[in-house]
Design a protein around this motif. Sequence first.
Motif, PDB file in Angstrom:
ATOM      1  N   GLU A 372       1.083  -0.824  -0.103  1.00  0.00           N
ATOM      2  CA  GLU A 372      -0.108  -0.380  -0.411  1.00  0.00           C
ATOM      3  C   GLU A 372       0.774   1.202   0.220  1.00  0.00           C
ATOM      4  O   GLU A 372       0.071   2.123  -0.323  1.00  0.00           O
ATOM      5  CB  GLU A 372      -1.160   0.073   1.241  1.00  0.00           C
ATOM      6  N   HIS A 373       1.601   1.238   0.452  1.00  0.00           N
ATOM      7  CA  HIS A 373       2.939   2.429   1.146  1.00  0.00           C
ATOM      8  C   HIS A 373       4.021   1.844  -0.399  1.00  0.00           C
ATOM      9  O   HIS A 373       4.615   0.672  -0.074  1.00  0.00           O
ATOM     10  CB  HIS A 373       3.400   2.587   2.449  1.00  0.00           C
ATOM     11  N   PRO A 374       4.381   3.401  -0.713  1.00  0.00           N
ATOM     12  CA  PRO A 374       5.521   3.310  -1.531  1.00  0.00           C
ATOM     13  C   PRO A 374       6.632   2.338  -1.075  1.00  0.00           C
ATOM     14  O   PRO A 374       6.940   1.955   0.179  1.00  0.00           O
ATOM     15  CB  PRO A 374       6.209   4.618  -1.783  1.00  0.00           C
ATOM     16  N   GLN A 375       7.350   1.325  -1.953  1.00  0.00           N
ATOM     17  CA  GLN A 375       8.481   0.699  -1.220  1.00  0.00           C
ATOM     18  C   GLN A 375       9.876   0.722  -2.373  1.00  0.00           C
ATOM     19  O   GLN A 375       9.041   0.750  -3.715  1.00  0.00           O
ATOM     20  CB  GLN A 375       8.474  -1.122  -1.543  1.00  0.00           C
ATOM     21  N   LEU A 376      10.709   0.730  -1.408  1.00  0.00           N
ATOM     22  CA  LEU A 376      11.699   0.751  -2.373  1.00  0.00           C
ATOM     23  C   LEU A 376      12.879  -0.503  -2.846  1.00  0.00           C
ATOM     24  O   LEU A 376      13.444  -0.682  -1.152  1.00  0.00           O
ATOM     25  CB  LEU A 376      13.036   1.923  -2.649  1.00  0.00           C
ATOM     26  N   LEU A 377      12.923  -1.042  -3.391  1.00  0.00           N
ATOM     27  CA  LEU A 377      14.366  -2.326  -3.481  1.00  0.00           C
ATOM     28  C   LEU A 377      14.937  -2.094  -4.508  1.00  0.00           C
ATOM     29  O   LEU A 377      14.808  -1.700  -5.609  1.00  0.00           O
ATOM     30  CB  LEU A 377      12.861  -3.517  -4.514  1.00  0.00           C
ATOM     31  N   VAL A 378      16.028  -2.699  -3.889  1.00  0.00           N
ATOM     32  CA  VAL A 378      17.556  -1.915  -4.683  1.00  0.00           C
ATOM     33  C   VAL A 378      18.096  -3.547  -4.608  1.00  0.00           C
ATOM     34  O   VAL A 378      18.634  -4.186  -3.657  1.00  0.00           O
ATOM     35  CB  VAL A 378      18.137  -0.931  -3.483  1.00  0.00           C
ATOM     36  N   ASP A 379      18.409  -3.786  -5.633  1.00  0.00           N
ATOM     37  CA  ASP A 379      19.815  -4.770  -6.027  1.00  0.00           C
ATOM     38  C   ASP A 379      21.448  -4.258  -6.453  1.00  0.00           C
ATOM     39  O   ASP A 379      21.440  -3.916  -7.967  1.00  0.00           O
ATOM     40  CB  ASP A 379      19.130  -5.532  -6.711  1.00  0.00           C
ATOM     41  N   ILE A 380      21.981  -4.053  -5.216  1.00  0.00           N
ATOM     42  CA  ILE A 380      23.065  -3.570  -6.027  1.00  0.00           C
ATOM     43  C   ILE A 380      24.044  -4.602  -6.584  1.00  0.00           C
ATOM     44  O   ILE A 380      24.769  -5.479  -5.741  1.00  0.00           O
ATOM     45  CB  ILE A 380      24.185  -2.791  -4.971  1.00  0.00           C
ATOM     46  N   GLY A 381      24.646  -5.317  -8.113  1.00  0.00           N
ATOM     47  CA  GLY A 381      25.575  -6.171  -8.090  1.00  0.00           C
ATOM     48  C   GLY A 381      26.550  -5.421  -9.246  1.00  0.00           C
ATOM     49  O   GLY A 381      26.457  -4.120  -8.857  1.00  0.00           O
ATOM     50  N   THR A 382      26.900  -5.968  -9.446  1.00  0.00           N
ATOM     51  CA  THR A 382      27.993  -5.378 -10.481  1.00  0.00           C
ATOM     52  C   THR A 382      27.114  -4.256 -11.734  1.00  0.00           C
ATOM     53  O   THR A 382      27.430  -3.464 -12.328  1.00  0.00           O
ATOM     54  CB  THR A 382      28.974  -6.144 -12.116  1.00  0.00           C
ATOM     55  N   ASN A 383      25.591  -4.634 -12.119  1.00  0.00           N
ATOM     56  CA  ASN A 383      24.596  -3.964 -12.370  1.00  0.00           C
ATOM     57  C   ASN A 383      23.653  -3.785 -11.674  1.00  0.00           C
ATOM     58  O   ASN A 383      23.300  -4.621 -10.388  1.00  0.00           O
ATOM     59  CB  ASN A 383      24.200  -4.166 -13.686  1.00  0.00           C
ATOM     60  N   ALA A 384      23.140  -2.277 -11.552  1.00  0.00           N
ATOM     61  CA  ALA A 384      22.256  -2.204  -9.811  1.00  0.00           C
ATOM     62  C   ALA A 384      20.921  -2.172 -10.271  1.00  0.00           C
ATOM     63  O   ALA A 384      20.821  -0.823 -11.640  1.00  0.00           O
ATOM     64  CB  ALA A 384      22.576  -0.398  -9.280  1.00  0.00           C
ATOM     65  N   GLU A 385      19.899  -2.308 -10.158  1.00  0.00           N
ATOM     66  CA  GLU A 385      18.515  -2.209 -10.407  1.00  0.00           C
ATOM     67  C   GLU A 385      17.940  -1.472  -9.498  1.00  0.00           C
ATOM     68  O   GLU A 385      18.151  -1.818  -8.454  1.00  0.00           O
ATOM     69  CB  GLU A 385      17.839  -3.242 -11.193  1.00  0.00           C
ATOM     70  N   ILE A 386      17.017  -0.414  -9.785  1.00  0.00           N
ATOM     71  CA  ILE A 386      15.819  -0.065  -8.365  1.00  0.00           C
ATOM     72  C   ILE A 386      14.607  -0.079  -8.651  1.00  0.00           C
ATOM     73  O   ILE A 386      14.125   0.335 -10.304  1.00  0.00           O
ATOM     74  CB  ILE A 386      16.413   1.682  -8.553  1.00  0.00           C
ATOM     75  N   MET A 387      13.638  -0.625  -8.077  1.00  0.00           N
ATOM     76  CA  MET A 387      12.329  -0.605  -8.154  1.00  0.00           C
ATOM     77  C   MET A 387      11.849   0.385  -7.234  1.00  0.00           C
ATOM     78  O   MET A 387      11.962  -0.064  -5.876  1.00  0.00           O
ATOM     79  CB  MET A 387      12.249  -2.079  -8.282  1.00  0.00           C
ATOM     80  N   LEU A 388      10.500   0.842  -7.544  1.00  0.00           N
ATOM     81  CA  LEU A 388      10.278   2.057  -6.815  1.00  0.00           C
ATOM     82  C   LEU A 388       8.722   1.815  -7.357  1.00  0.00           C
ATOM     83  O   LEU A 388       7.852   2.213  -8.089  1.00  0.00           O
ATOM     84  CB  LEU A 388      10.505   3.187  -6.774  1.00  0.00           C
ATOM     85  N   GLY A 389       7.794   1.302  -5.871  1.00  0.00           N
ATOM     86  CA  GLY A 389       6.623   1.168  -5.940  1.00  0.00           C
ATOM     87  C   GLY A 389       5.068   0.430  -4.995  1.00  0.00           C
ATOM     88  O   GLY A 389       5.633   0.619  -3.994  1.00  0.00           O
ATOM     89  N   SER A 390       4.183   0.481  -5.359  1.00  0.00           N
ATOM     90  CA  SER A 390       2.886   0.292  -4.685  1.00  0.00           C
ATOM     91  C   SER A 390       2.393  -0.129  -5.256  1.00  0.00           C
ATOM     92  O   SER A 390       1.489  -0.259  -6.649  1.00  0.00           O
ATOM     93  CB  SER A 390       2.755   1.754  -3.624  1.00  0.00           C
ATOM     94  N   THR A 391       1.322  -0.618  -4.904  1.00  0.00           N
ATOM     95  CA  THR A 391      -0.603  -1.560  -6.184  1.00  0.00           C
ATOM     96  C   THR A 391      -0.986  -0.476  -6.621  1.00  0.00           C
ATOM     97  O   THR A 391      -0.971  -0.774  -7.821  1.00  0.00           O
ATOM     98  CB  THR A 391      -1.430  -1.097  -4.729  1.00  0.00           C
ATOM     99  N   ALA A 392       0.209   0.529  -6.960  1.00  0.00           N
ATOM    100  CA  ALA A 392      -0.547   1.439  -7.845  1.00  0.00           C
ATOM    101  C   ALA A 392       0.082   1.641  -9.297  1.00  0.00           C
ATOM    102  O   ALA A 392      -0.699   1.284  -9.797  1.00  0.00           O
ATOM    103  CB  ALA A 392      -0.984   3.032  -7.059  1.00  0.00           C
ATOM    104  N   ALA A 393       1.900   1.020  -8.851  1.00  0.00           N
ATOM    105  CA  ALA A 393       2.809   1.403 -10.029  1.00  0.00           C
ATOM    106  C   ALA A 393       3.844   1.464  -9.598  1.00  0.00           C
ATOM    107  O   ALA A 393       4.421   1.439  -8.722  1.00  0.00           O
ATOM    108  CB  ALA A 393       2.179   2.692 -11.130  1.00  0.00           C
TER     109      ALA A 393
END
Length: 470
Positions: A372-393
């Motif tokens: 329900e609340h914005p959640q930040l997902l960070v995967d730091i490897g040799t390449n980093a990906e960041i996901m920010l989202g909630s039920t909205a998008a």
Amino acid sequence: MIRHVVFTPSGRRGPVAAGTTVLAAARELGVDLDSVCGGRGICGHCQVVPAAGSFAKWAIESGADALGAPGAAEINARPARPVQPGARLGCLAVVEQDVVIDVPASSQVHRPVVRKAIALDDLVVDPLVTLAYVELPAAAMDGTSLVTAIRAALLDQHGIDFGAVDASALAGLHRSFAGESRGGTVVLRRTGDPLPVLITSRPGFTDRAYGAAVDIGSTTIAGHLVDLTTGAVLASAGRMNPQIRFGEDLMSRVSYVMMNPGGDIELTHAVRDALGELLAELGATAGTAPTELFDIVLVGNPIMHHLLLGIDPTPLGSAPFELATDEAVHTTAAALGLAFPHAAVYVGPCIAGHVGADTAAATLAEGPYRSEHPQLLVDIGTNAEIMLGSTAAVWAASSPTGPAFEGAQISCGQRATAGAIERVRIDRETLEPSVKIIGSDEWTDDRAPSHTGPTVTGPTVTGPTVTGPT
Ligand code: FES
């Protein structure tokens, strides 16, 4: 005559005199190359793999003749650790031309620490394969085939029907139901069709069915072996991605493919070989047989995904970074050249040009889209990906991080190998920090841990996210 030598994955490089042995060059340049027998060709711990190709990063054309042809001592050597295909004994092979030399993890004294923790809380075990033990009546002269007898027994004893019988299963059926009780175990796989497929069988009763989940990273490949009947994780292992010798980061590997015809095939072979070795190691650790591995789930960033599947990665090297597919790929271990005859392979879907199946898996596990609340997902490897989202998008972004964290072309920073900070702890009373480095059992404050505060372990995503000069 001076030659330039580059060792991977350490990246250590420098000039050596032509005719120097690889082991001597490694020692001169401070490279971590193992030697138990002191260079007598007995132990086989010093094996290295010369890389062939054009390495623009180091301005080196590394050819097949970069190391001198094996002499009699190397040809006749029968070391305790057998020489692997394509490898040379570093203590006997000599540098003739400029060369890039890969030191496999097995030849490093201080192997990289590859750890990826797994948390399977709240997991519902629902494997695609089902094992069912059935006993058949004695064969009769009424024309009933073995498959018909198995089908009837399975319905009668388990209430299960199946559709097709995989052709590869037919050869073993009589053997599986040959005993006096005619008891055997069939393995059925759900495929999306209304009825499962009979994929193989075993004599007598067995409940051994295993699956593997592997994350193919640019730098490390890490996997877990899971008991499909209980969900228990039986073994975990990791190793360096051998593609490192073709380039530290993703774009270097795409460049290698662009500049070296057939380079994509080399990279595909390298990652598939490492995957096969990792799966074999997991099986050996857990005491399972290759025939008992039924499901393999693979994830990786888009370039690893493409190279693993034998797809040309060069479209991912420049805008608009078009994926060959953003759908999941279903194949078999055999199709990838892996010696697990009954294993199906599921390769997760990539999301976008540089947001891969590894991010899709992390998103599925952590579930920002369920929050329900914005959640930040960070995967730091040799390449980093960041996901920010909630039920909205959910939004995603990615960026290379290897050069920042793993010492590529910078003076401070290194991989998770000897000398890198592995753990940090802080004394609760004095607030004094203490660190432990890979390769040493001592903490820097060298005190008993009784007064210490919380220990902060190394990153769950492998590689040194906290690094310092050695
Ligand atoms: Fe022992 Fe080369 S150092 S075989």
